[in-house]
Enzyme design. Sequence first.
Site, PDB file in Angstrom:
ATOM      1  N   ASP A   1      -3.577   0.726 -10.008  1.00 27.47           N
ATOM      2  CA  ASP A   1      -4.020  -0.480 -10.600  1.00 27.47           C
ATOM      3  C   ASP A   1      -5.200  -1.139 -10.247  1.00 27.47           C
ATOM      4  O   ASP A   1      -5.644  -2.217 -10.363  1.00 27.47           O
ATOM      5  CB  ASP A   1      -2.758  -1.435 -10.510  1.00 27.47           C
ATOM      6  CG  ASP A   1      -2.691  -1.979  -9.175  1.00 27.47           C
ATOM      7  OD1 ASP A   1      -3.042  -1.204  -8.254  1.00 27.47           O
ATOM      8  OD2 ASP A   1      -1.736  -2.986  -9.052  1.00 27.47           O
TER       9      ASP A   1
HETATM   10  N1  LIG Z   1       2.458   2.709 -14.991  1.00 30.85           N
HETATM   11  C1  LIG Z   1       1.739   3.193 -13.985  1.00 30.85           C
HETATM   12  N2  LIG Z   1       2.093   2.886 -12.565  1.00 30.85           N
HETATM   13  C2  LIG Z   1       1.201   3.261 -11.630  1.00 30.85           C
HETATM   14  C3  LIG Z   1       0.154   4.195 -12.074  1.00 30.85           C
HETATM   15  N3  LIG Z   1      -0.368   4.661 -10.973  1.00 30.85           N
HETATM   16  C4  LIG Z   1      -0.008   3.585  -9.915  1.00 30.85           C
HETATM   17  N4  LIG Z   1       1.143   2.938 -10.445  1.00 30.85           N
HETATM   18  C5  LIG Z   1       2.003   1.965  -9.874  1.00 30.85           C
HETATM   19  O1  LIG Z   1       1.336   0.980  -9.556  1.00 30.85           O
HETATM   20  C6  LIG Z   1       1.934   0.179  -8.778  1.00 30.85           C
HETATM   21  C7  LIG Z   1       0.911  -0.304  -7.529  1.00 30.85           C
HETATM   22  O2  LIG Z   1       1.248  -1.498  -6.835  1.00 30.85           O
HETATM   23  P1  LIG Z   1       0.686  -2.017  -5.833  1.00 30.85           P
HETATM   24  O3  LIG Z   1      -0.699  -2.268  -6.207  1.00 30.85           O
HETATM   25  O4  LIG Z   1       1.001  -1.522  -4.624  1.00 30.85           O
HETATM   26  O5  LIG Z   1       1.385  -3.387  -5.703  1.00 30.85           O
HETATM   27  P2  LIG Z   1       1.601  -4.638  -6.831  1.00 30.85           P
HETATM   28  O6  LIG Z   1       2.898  -4.423  -7.449  1.00 30.85           O
HETATM   29  O7  LIG Z   1       0.587  -4.614  -7.860  1.00 30.85           O
HETATM   30  O8  LIG Z   1       1.309  -5.630  -5.987  1.00 30.85           O
HETATM   31  P3  LIG Z   1       0.254  -6.489  -5.428  1.00 30.85           P
HETATM   32  O9  LIG Z   1      -0.926  -5.512  -5.657  1.00 30.85           O
HETATM   33  O10 LIG Z   1       0.361  -6.852  -4.051  1.00 30.85           O
HETATM   34  O11 LIG Z   1       0.049  -7.729  -6.385  1.00 30.85           O
HETATM   35  C8  LIG Z   1       2.908   1.231  -7.800  1.00 30.85           C
HETATM   36  O12 LIG Z   1       4.115   1.062  -8.165  1.00 30.85           O
HETATM   37  C9  LIG Z   1       2.304   2.516  -8.452  1.00 30.85           C
HETATM   38  O13 LIG Z   1       3.557   3.525  -8.648  1.00 30.85           O
HETATM   39  C10 LIG Z   1      -0.029   4.760 -13.271  1.00 30.85           C
HETATM   40  O14 LIG Z   1      -0.900   5.453 -13.508  1.00 30.85           O
HETATM   41  N5  LIG Z   1       0.816   4.051 -14.267  1.00 30.85           N
END
Ligand SMILES: Nc1nc2c(ncn2[C@@H]2O[C@H](COP(=O)(O)OP(=O)(O)OP(=O)(O)O)[C@@H](O)[C@H]2O)c(=O)[nH]1
Length: 414
Positions: free
Chosen positions: A329
């Site tokens: 993200d």
């Molecule tokens: N739907 C989806 N999820 C993804 C993708 N790539 C990564 N993620 C998920 O994005 C999430 C990233 O979470 P983090 O940035 O670590 O934490 P957060 O929940 O955003 O919390 P903060 O960043 O601290 O606000 C993880 O659960 C990954 O599995 C994707 O392409 N699609």
Amino acid sequence: MTLDGAARLPLGAVLRQGQLRVALAALLVVCTVVTVGAAWQLKASQLHGLELIGRSIAYSTEAAVAFADDGEATRLLAGIGGAERLDSARIVLGDGHEFARYERAPAGTLDALQRRLSPTVELPIVVDGRSAGRLVLAGDAGFLQALLLWAGLGLLFGVAATALTVAATARRQDALVLQPLLALSRTTRSIRQARAFGRRVEPVAVAELDALAGDFNALLDEVQAYEAELVARNEALRQAYETVSQQSRRDALTGVANRHAFEERLDEALSRARREGERVGLLFADADRFKAINDEHGHEAGDAVLCALAARLSRGVRQHDLVARLGGDEFVVLVAPLRTREELEPMARHLEALVREPLPLPGGRLLRPSASLGAAVYPDDGASAAELLAAADRAMYRCKQAGRNRPAATDTPP
Ligand SMILES: Nc1nc2c(ncn2[C@@H]2O[C@H](COP(=O)(O)OP(=O)(O)OP(=O)(O)O)[C@@H](O)[C@H]2O)c(=O)[nH]1
């Protein structure tokens, strides 16, 4: 036979020389055969004539021999010899004594030479039924002179006629053979130089050359078709390469630039900024509590949020700025060139506001996404791409720690 380095002969000259040689050889053979045959025939008929004259002289001088009147015999020889244009006439008695003689004075060196070729006959002189001596006659070989003259004239006219015929034949060959060959050669060269495989050779009158021209045109058809196929394949390959190249620089989910494309553009922007003394701005955006969105609404809804974030960020930047997804993200916005670092803050606020717009999810629920933004500026916050990215990441992290969804912060206060 090796032709390396040897001068090449023009076809026209080769053909003309060949024809001239054959024609002159034929002419010489014909002239020689006709002249020798005519000389032989003339000599035979002159011998026959000499025999008749000889009989007449033998008969006329029989009495003079019988009466040993050499004066009368000499007069008769001179009379008949002069009238018949004899070279010489002699009466030789049985004991070898020359009884009477007539000799025509030679009319020059040629005449003297001709006399060596004069035909001669010998006839017996009979008195009272007994051989009293012999009559020796030498004819005039002047016919040879005439014969040689005619042969020479014939040869001369023959050579002139041969030269005219060869010239006329050469003109015809030039039009029918040489010019079509030269045209073929010219067309081949122009096609090779201009790579104009659409050109064709004109049909020609000579069957073999026309077949050659036809084969050449058919070959060109094949080359042209092959070239068209190659061009089409090249175009397909180019498009495929273009697509792959585009895809390799795009994020598959959101369609914005990927990390690889972003790093390239950042390096270019920093090089230019170093050269021109410009600034480069970097905004690092990370979705807030994205994991919870995934968990609550499902992975598909999470994907939709990521796509919406990418689209909103793209909508909020200038045309020449770049939005990229680094992964998960995390997004970055490359702001280059940047006139003052103060320009970054309003841009960051504008982006945050765009991100926070309500987002309808599948199933009708409304989501208010948010992202934490951190900003960094070259050269103030970092001299290299890695330093700048780390500075923006740190600023974003401070924003997260400050409670997320807060105004952007930079490493160094503005
Ligand atoms: N739907 C989806 N999820 C993804 C993708 N790539 C990564 N993620 C998920 O994005 C999430 C990233 O979470 P983090 O940035 O670590 O934490 P957060 O929940 O955003 O919390 P903060 O960043 O601290 O606000 C993880 O659960 C990954 O599995 C994707 O392409 N699609």
